[in-house]
Design a protein around this motif. Sequence first.
Motif, mmCIF file in Angstrom:
data_model
loop_
_atom_site.group_PDB
_atom_site.id
_atom_site.type_symbol
_atom_site.label_atom_id
_atom_site.label_comp_id
_atom_site.label_asym_id
_atom_site.label_seq_id
_atom_site.Cartn_x
_atom_site.Cartn_y
_atom_site.Cartn_z
ATOM 1 N N PHE A 25 -26.327 34.072 18.708
ATOM 2 C CA PHE A 25 -27.355 34.073 17.681
ATOM 3 C C PHE A 25 -28.579 33.253 18.084
ATOM 4 C CE2 PHE A 25 -23.438 35.049 15.456
ATOM 5 C CZ PHE A 25 -23.808 36.192 14.782
ATOM 6 N N ALA A 26 -28.646 32.922 19.359
ATOM 7 C CA ALA A 26 -29.881 32.341 19.881
ATOM 8 C C ALA A 26 -30.803 33.490 20.260
ATOM 9 C CB ALA A 26 -29.574 31.442 21.067
ATOM 10 N N ASP A 27 -31.806 33.220 21.074
ATOM 11 C CA ASP A 27 -32.750 34.255 21.488
ATOM 12 C C ASP A 27 -32.079 35.138 22.531
ATOM 13 O OD1 ASP A 27 -34.924 35.795 21.865
ATOM 14 O OD2 ASP A 27 -36.090 34.302 22.976
ATOM 15 N N ASP B 150 -28.647 38.365 28.625
ATOM 16 C CA ASP B 150 -27.524 37.828 27.870
ATOM 17 C C ASP B 150 -26.511 38.921 27.563
ATOM 18 O OD1 ASP B 150 -29.924 35.843 26.146
ATOM 19 O OD2 ASP B 150 -28.587 35.201 27.745
ATOM 20 N N ILE B 151 -26.977 40.115 27.241
ATOM 21 C CA ILE B 151 -26.081 41.232 26.983
ATOM 22 C C ILE B 151 -25.285 41.563 28.240
ATOM 23 C CG2 ILE B 151 -25.955 43.652 26.305
ATOM 24 C CD1 ILE B 151 -26.692 41.839 24.045
ATOM 25 N N ASN C 16 -9.640 39.541 23.822
ATOM 26 C CA ASN C 16 -10.310 40.795 24.130
ATOM 27 C C ASN C 16 -11.005 41.361 22.890
ATOM 28 O OD1 ASN C 16 -10.930 43.043 25.904
ATOM 29 N ND2 ASN C 16 -9.417 44.212 24.762
ATOM 30 N N GLU C 17 -10.339 41.292 21.735
ATOM 31 C CA GLU C 17 -10.962 41.747 20.491
ATOM 32 C C GLU C 17 -12.157 40.873 20.133
ATOM 33 O OE1 GLU C 17 -7.939 41.806 17.569
ATOM 34 O OE2 GLU C 17 -6.836 43.494 18.457
ATOM 35 N N LEU C 18 -12.016 39.558 20.337
ATOM 36 C CA LEU C 18 -13.138 38.665 20.062
ATOM 37 C C LEU C 18 -14.315 38.975 20.976
ATOM 38 C CD1 LEU C 18 -14.384 36.195 18.683
ATOM 39 C CD2 LEU C 18 -13.218 34.756 20.384
ATOM 40 N N CYS C 19 -14.035 39.281 22.229
ATOM 41 C CA CYS C 19 -15.106 39.623 23.165
ATOM 42 C C CYS C 19 -15.815 40.900 22.733
ATOM 43 C CB CYS C 19 -14.527 39.775 24.568
ATOM 44 S SG CYS C 19 -15.763 39.946 25.868
ATOM 45 N N SER C 20 -15.050 41.878 22.222
ATOM 46 C CA SER C 20 -15.670 43.109 21.721
ATOM 47 C C SER C 20 -16.564 42.811 20.527
ATOM 48 C CB SER C 20 -14.585 44.118 21.331
ATOM 49 O OG SER C 20 -13.797 44.472 22.452
ATOM 50 N N SER C 21 -16.111 41.932 19.640
ATOM 51 C CA SER C 21 -16.919 41.565 18.472
ATOM 52 C C SER C 21 -18.186 40.837 18.898
ATOM 53 C CB SER C 21 -16.096 40.694 17.526
ATOM 54 O OG SER C 21 -14.938 41.367 17.080
ATOM 55 N N ILE C 22 -18.067 39.958 19.898
ATOM 56 C CA ILE C 22 -19.241 39.237 20.386
ATOM 57 C C ILE C 22 -20.248 40.204 20.988
ATOM 58 C CG2 ILE C 22 -20.027 37.569 22.108
ATOM 59 C CD1 ILE C 22 -17.440 36.054 21.696
ATOM 60 N N LEU C 23 -19.752 41.178 21.742
ATOM 61 C CA LEU C 23 -20.646 42.160 22.348
ATOM 62 C C LEU C 23 -21.359 42.982 21.286
ATOM 63 C CD1 LEU C 23 -21.718 43.526 24.889
ATOM 64 C CD2 LEU C 23 -19.705 45.010 24.872
ATOM 65 N N GLN C 24 -20.650 43.411 20.253
ATOM 66 C CA GLN C 24 -21.274 44.176 19.175
ATOM 67 C C GLN C 24 -22.292 43.329 18.422
ATOM 68 O OE1 GLN C 24 -18.080 45.678 16.786
ATOM 69 N NE2 GLN C 24 -17.292 47.014 18.393
ATOM 70 N N ALA C 25 -21.934 42.054 18.164
ATOM 71 C CA ALA C 25 -22.875 41.170 17.474
ATOM 72 C C ALA C 25 -24.122 40.926 18.312
ATOM 73 C CB ALA C 25 -22.188 39.845 17.145
ATOM 74 N N ALA C 26 -23.939 40.781 19.619
ATOM 75 C CA ALA C 26 -25.092 40.556 20.491
ATOM 76 C C ALA C 26 -25.998 41.782 20.525
ATOM 77 C CB ALA C 26 -24.614 40.208 21.903
ATOM 78 N N ALA D 229 -26.276 44.040 18.118
ATOM 79 C CA ALA D 229 -26.940 44.109 16.812
ATOM 80 C C ALA D 229 -28.059 43.088 16.718
ATOM 81 C CB ALA D 229 -25.919 43.891 15.703
ATOM 82 N N ARG D 230 -27.799 41.878 17.222
ATOM 83 C CA ARG D 230 -28.822 40.839 17.195
ATOM 84 C C ARG D 230 -30.016 41.220 18.066
ATOM 85 N NH1 ARG D 230 -31.525 37.111 14.498
ATOM 86 N NH2 ARG D 230 -32.090 35.299 15.759
#
Length: 351
Positions: free
Chosen positions: A202-204, A209-210, A269-279, A281-282
Motif C-alpha cells: 500500500f505504498a507507492d 514492485d509488481i 501461497n494463498e497469502l502471496c496470491s492475495s498480496i499480488l491481487q492487492a498490488a 488493484a492498488r
Amino acid sequence: MHAARQLPKPEPVVRVPASIVEYGAYIDGKKADPVGIPESLRLVREHNAVSGDSSAFLWVGLHEPEAPEVEWLAEVFGLHPLAVEDAVKAHQRPKVERYGDSLFMVLKTIAYLDHDELTASSEIIATGEIMVFLGADFVVTVRHGEHCPLTEVRERLEDRPELMLRGAAGVLHAIADHVVDRYLQVADLMQLELEEVEATVFADVSSRDINRIYQLKREMLELKRAVTPLQSPLSALPQRRVIPSEMREYFRDVGDHLSRVCEQVESSNELCSSILQAALARSNALANEDMRKISSWVAILAVPTMIAGIYGMNFDFMPETKQVWGYPAVLAVMITACLLLHRGFRRNGWL
C-alpha cells in the motif's frame, strides 16, 4: 618349437566410483575399519548372520554420479535397473517405491538463497534431490545439487551409537527428518519475505514492485511443488514391510512435521496470491488517479485555449475587439473560468 606359454589373465580391478562422498560399515553402532565396498558388505552380512539381527549395515553416499558408477553399485547391492535409471537422471517427483526386498525413496531438497534485496530476477529457492536405496543391511544415498549435504546427518549419527543401532531404517529416518526440518526453515524465511512485501503493497506501487511480488509467487510455487508431493509417500512409508515396527512411530512423527510444513506453505501461497491481487488493484487505482489528474488539467487548459482560438481567427466583426478594455476582459474571463474549474475538481477529489 615350443608352444608359447599362456600367462594368466589379470583380474579386473574394481575401482571405487569417484562420485562417492563417503562410505562405511557400521557394526554395533560403530564405524568399522575402512575396506572396499564389496568387502564391507560381506563383513556386515556375516555379522548379521551370526547375531541374528540387522543392526549392522553399510552406508554409501554419492554426489551426482555418472551412470557407470551407479550401475557398478547396482551389481554390488542388487539394485533394480529402473531405480538406478531414476537415480542417474534425477529430476524425479518425490516418491517411495518397492523393488523386491529394497526400497527406493526420492526426496526433494530445498535451500533458501541469501540476497540483499528482492528483485524481479532474484532466485530465492534452490532445489535438489536425494535418492535413497534402502535394504535390510545397506543404505545408498544419491544426492543431486549443491545444497542440503548429508555430512551433518552422518556425523550426528556417528556421535550417537544408539542411533546407529537402529539399522538402515534409522538412517532413512534421519535423512527424511533432516530434509523436512530444512523445509520448515525455508518456509519460515519465506513467510518473513511475504510479510516484508505485504508491508510495501500500500505504498507507492510501481510496475517493478509488481514484478517483485510475481517473482515471490513463482518461488512459492516452486516450494509447494517440492514439499506437497512428498506428503502421501511419507505417510504410507510406516506401513512398508521394509520398515521395522519399532521405527514406524518415528516416521509418523516426520510425517506430522511435513503436514505442518505443507499447511504453512499452502497458507503462504494463498497469502502471496492475495498480496499480488492487492498490488495489482492498488496499481490500477493509482493509475486511475493519475488519469483523473491529467484529465482535470486538460479540461482547465481547454478553456483558455478555446477562447484564444476563437479570438485568433482575425474576423473584422468580433465582439469587444475594438474596445480598450477588451483584452483585459478576455484575460479575466480565462482566469475566472480556470479558477472555477480548478475549485470544482479539487472539491470532487480529482486534484
